[in-house]
Design an enzyme around this catalytic site. Structure first.
Site, PDB file in Angstrom:
ATOM      1  N   LYS A 495      -3.806  -2.646  20.016  1.00 33.85           N
ATOM      2  CA  LYS A 495      -3.336  -2.670  18.617  1.00 33.85           C
ATOM      3  C   LYS A 495      -2.010  -1.916  18.483  1.00 33.85           C
ATOM      4  O   LYS A 495      -1.063  -2.396  17.874  1.00 33.85           O
ATOM      5  CB  LYS A 495      -4.393  -2.053  17.682  1.00 33.85           C
ATOM      6  N   HIS A 514      -8.051   9.938  39.062  1.00 33.67           N
ATOM      7  CA  HIS A 514      -7.602   9.148  40.223  1.00 33.67           C
ATOM      8  C   HIS A 514      -6.197   8.585  39.997  1.00 33.67           C
ATOM      9  O   HIS A 514      -5.826   7.573  40.599  1.00 33.67           O
ATOM     10  CB  HIS A 514      -8.595   8.011  40.496  1.00 33.67           C
TER      11      HIS A 514
END
Ligand code: BG6
Length: 618
Positions: A495, A514
C-alpha cells in the site's frame, strides 16, 4: 452496492430518475431499470448494460405506443442501478421488481439474507417469481401483507426480512406515496418544495436539492409530495433534523470524502457484511451452496493451490493459514505470473483458486486456464459478475465490495479475506476438522467483523494521521510480521509503495537477522504487525532486535496487549477476536498510514503513477 432513487412530486419524473441514476454510476453497475406510475398503470423499463441502454429502451418503449401518448407525465417512480450479487446479469433480474399483481414495485440495495426460505414460503403460497434475485422477495412479501395500507404492509414485511439492505416500494393504488426501509445499507431523503426524493446516496438528487434527512438504521420512511415521516418499525414517529449538503458534485460522488480511496476505506464494514451476510445464515454452518463444486469435492480435495497478483495474493496468503489450520488441507501459493511459466505440477485432484477482484488480470486468468487444462477444478474468487474469471472457472465465490475506483485495493482486499475465511470454515465443517463449538465461535467472530472494522477505523484514524505527519518524509520503511502477520505486513508495504512511492520492504520477522537487519538505523521506521498469534512472543523478540539497532517501531497489536506496547515506540490497537481473524483488522491502520503519508506528500492517492486498477495485458 446498487444505486436506488425514488421521486414523488409534481414534476414529470422519469428523466429525473434516470438523471439520478447517472449520478450513481460511480457505484458501478451491470443493469438498470425505472418504474413510474402513469395513467393508472405501472410503466416499467429495464435494460442490461449501461444507462444509455436504459435510455434507448425507454425511448423505444415510449415510441412503440406502449405509453398512451395523451397520458399525463408520471410524477412518481423508483429507479435502480444493479450490482449483481444474486442472479445473473439479465433484464429479468434487473430492478424494479413487481409482485404477482404488478401493482407493487420495489428497488433494493443490499442483500436479503433469508431470501431462500422466504422464497419457498411465498412460492408454496402460490406466489410466482420472475427473477433469480433475492430482492424480488420484498415485493411479494409486501403483497402478502397488503390490505390497503402500503406503510403497514412495508412495516410487517420489514419485520420478516433479515440481512443488509435498503429498499423503496410504491403501489399503483397510492400514486402519491413511496415507502422505504433501511437495515444497515445507506438511505437518504432529499427534501423539496411539493416534491421529495429518496436515494442510496446523496448524488442521486443533489442536482435537485441540498436539503436532506438521514434515515438511520432500522427505520421506515414515508414520502409524499407534501412531506417525509420517519418512524420505527412499530410506528413511532421520529423527529429528524434537516441538514444542508455543502459538497460539490465531485465530493458527493466520494460520499463527502476527499478521495475515492478514503471513501472505500470507510466502506469496508459494508463490503465484509455483504460478503458474509447470507453465507452465515446462523451460527452452526457456512452456506456456500452457490459454489458449483459440490460438498464432496470440498470434503475430499487433497491439495489446494492459490494463484493471484498484487493485493489479491496477500489475501490468498491469509486464506492459506486459515484453510491449513481449520481444514488441515495442504495449500500452495504462487504469484500468477510465476505459476503460469514455471511448469507447475498440477493434479486433477487439485482445487486451484484464482483470486482476482477485477476478474480480468491476465496473469491470474492464464494461471487458472493452465490449471483447468491440466484437469484441476478451478474456483474463482472475484468481485465482478460477468468478468472473464467467471468464465475461466468451474465455480465462482463472489466478494461483494461493490465497484472499487481507487487503484490501491482496500475494500476488495478485506472482502477477499472474508471470502477465504468462509471457505476455510466450510472446508473445516465438511471435513470434520473443526469441532462444532469451535466452528460456532469462529462464525460468531466473523459475524462481528463488520462492526469491529468500523470501530478500528474510528479509533486509529487520528493516530495514523499523526504518525504519518511525523514520518511522511522518511525514505524507507521496513514492515515485519510472523505467521498470519506476514501477509498483513506484505500488504501494508505494498500500500505504501503503491500510493506514496516510498521504497518499502516486508519481511518475515524471523528472517530479519539473516540480512535485512543490516538496513536498520535511527532513521528506519519499522512497522511491526504484532497482533495475537501462536508466535507473538517470538515476534516481540524480533521487535526488540530491531529496537536495539535504534529503529523506531510502529506496532499493530491486539487490544490489551501491553507487552507489545512496552517494546514499541507507537502502538495501534485493534479489537480482540480469534487470532486467525486478526489480519482483517490489522490491515486497517496500515491502509490509513499509507493513505496519510501519501496525502502529506501531496500525491494523487486515487490514481498513483505507473499503476492501473487492472492489468489485462501480459
Ligand atoms: C494491480 C492493482 O493492477 O492488480 C492492484 O493495482 C491489484 O491493486 C492487482 O491488487 C491484482 O488485481 P486483481 O483485479 O487481479 O485483484
Amino acid at each position: 452496492m446498487c444505486g436506488i432513487v425514488g421521486y414523488v412530486g409534481d414534476r414529470p419524473c422519469r428523466d429525473l430518475l434516470i438523471a439520478g441514476l447517472e449520478k450513481l454510476e460511480y457505484r458501478g453497475y451491470d443493469s438498470a431499470g425505472v418504474s413510474v406510475i402513469s395513467d393508472g398503470e405501472i410503466d416499467s423499463v429495464r435494460a442490461v448494460g449501461n444507462l444509455a441502454n436504459l435510455r434507448a429502451a425507454v425511448e423505444e418503449h415510449s415510441s412503440n405506443g406502449s405509453v398512451a401518448v395523451a397520458a399525463p407525465p408520471a410524477t412518481i417512480g423508483v429507479a435502480h442501478t444493479r450490482w449483481a450479487t444474486h442472479g445473473r446479469v439479465t433484464e429479468e433480474n434487473a430492478h424494479p421488481h413487481g409482485d404477482c399483481t404488478d401493482k407493487i414495485h420495489i428497488v433494493l440495495n443490499g442483500i436479503v439474507e433469508n431470501h431462500a426460505e422466504l422464497r419457498k414460503e411465498l412460492a408454496d403460497d402460490g406466489h410466482v417469481f420472475t427473477s433469480e434475485t433475492d430482492a424480488e422477495i420484498v415485493s411479494h412479501l409486501i403483497e402478502r401483507h397488503y390490505e390497503g395500507d402500503l406503510v403497514d404492509a412495508v412495516r410487517r414485511s420489514f419485520g420478516e426480512l433479515r440481512g443488509h439492505y435498503a429498499f423503496v416500494a410504491m403501489h399503483l393504488d397510492h400514486a402519491d406515496l413511496l415507502v422505504a426501509a433501511r437495515k444497515e445499507c445507506p438511505l437518504i431523503v432529499g427534501i423539496g418544495d411539493g416534491e421529495n426524493f429518496v436515494g442510496s446516496a446523496i448524488p442521486a438528487f443533489l442536482a435537485e436539492t441540498r436539503r436532506v434527512k438521514m434515515v438511520e438504521n432500522g427505520e421506515i420512511v414515508t414520502i409524499t409530495p407534501e412531506g417525509v415521516e420517519i418512524s420505527t418499525p412499530e410506528g413511532e414517529v421520529l423527529e429528524r433534523e434537516e441538514d444542508e449538503v455543502t459538497w460539490d458534485e465531485d465530493a458527493a460522488e466520494k460520499g463527502g470524502y476527499p478521495t475515492f480511496m478514503k471513501k472505500e476505506i470507510h466502506e469496508q464494514p459494508d463490503a465484509v457484511a455483504e460478503t458474509i451476510t447470507d453465507r452465515l445464515p446462523g451460527l452452526d454452518s457456512v452456506d456456500l451452496s452457490e459454489l458449483e463444486l459440490g460438498d464432496e469435492l470440498l470434503r475430499t480435495v487433497d491439495r489446494i493451490v492459490i494463484v493471484a497478483c498484487g493485493t489479491s495474493y496477500h489475501a490468498g496468503m491469509i486464506g492459506r493459514y486459515a484453510i491449513e489450520k481449520w481444514a488441515r488441507v495442504p495449500v500452495e501459493m504462487d504469484v500468477a505470473s510465476e505459476f503460469r511459466y514455471r511448469d507447475p505440477v498440477i493434479r486433477d485432484t487439485d482445487l486451484v483458486i484464482g483470486i482476482t477482484q477485477s476478474g480480468e488480470t491476465a496473469d491470474t486468468l492464464a494461471a487458472m486456464r493452465l490449471a483447468r487444462e491440466a484437469g484441476a477444478k478451478v474456483l474463482a474468487i472475484t468481485n465482478i459478475m460477468g468478468s472473464q474469471a467467471t468464465r475461466d472457472a468451474d465455480a465462482v465465490l463472489f466478494t461483494r465490495a461493490g465497484l472499487e475506483i481507487g487503484v490501491a485495493a482496500t475494500k476488495t482486499f478485506v472482502s477477499q479475506v472474508a471470502a477465504m475465511y468462509l471457505l476455510g470454515l466450510r472446508l473445516g465443517e465438511l471435513r470434520g476438522t473443526l469441532a462444532p463449538d469451535e466452528l460456532r465461535e469462529l462464525i460468531a467472530g466473523l459475524k462481528s467483523i463488520p462492526s469491529k472494522i468500523e470501530e478500528t477505523i474510528a479509533t486509529v484514524d487520528a493516530r495514523c494521521k499523526a504518525i504519518a505527519r511525523s514520518h511522511h518524509e522518511r525514505r524507507f520503511f521496513l514492515y515485519i510480521g510472523r505467521h498470519i502477520g506476514l501477509p498483513v505486513a506484505l500488504e501494508g508495504a505494498l500500500k505504501l509503495k503503491e500510493i506514496s512511492y516510498i521504497p518499502t520492504d516486508a519481511y518475515a520477522a524471523g528472517e530479519m537477522k539473516h540480512g535485512p537487519i543490516a538496513l536498520l538505523d535511527e532513521s528506519t521506521p519499522i512497522v511491526a504487525v504484532a497482533t495475537d498469534s501462536p508466535v507473538l512472543e517470538k515476534m516481540l523478540s524480533n521487535v526488540e532486535e530491531a529496537r536495539a539497532r535504534g529503529a523506531d517501531v510502529i506496532a499493530i497489536a491486539t487490544e490489551g496487549s501491553d507487552n507489545v506496547a512496552e517494546v514499541a515506540d507507537q502502538t495501534l490497537f485493534v479489537p480482540r477476536t480469534d487470532w486467525m481473524l486478526q489480519p482483517i483488522l490489522a490491515v486497517l491502520p496500515l491502509q490509513l498510514l499509507a493513505y496519510y503519508i501519501a496525502w502529506d506528500n501531496g500525491l494523487n492517492v486515487d490514481q498513483p503513477r505507473n499503476l492501473a486498477k487492472t492489468v489485462t495485458v501480459e
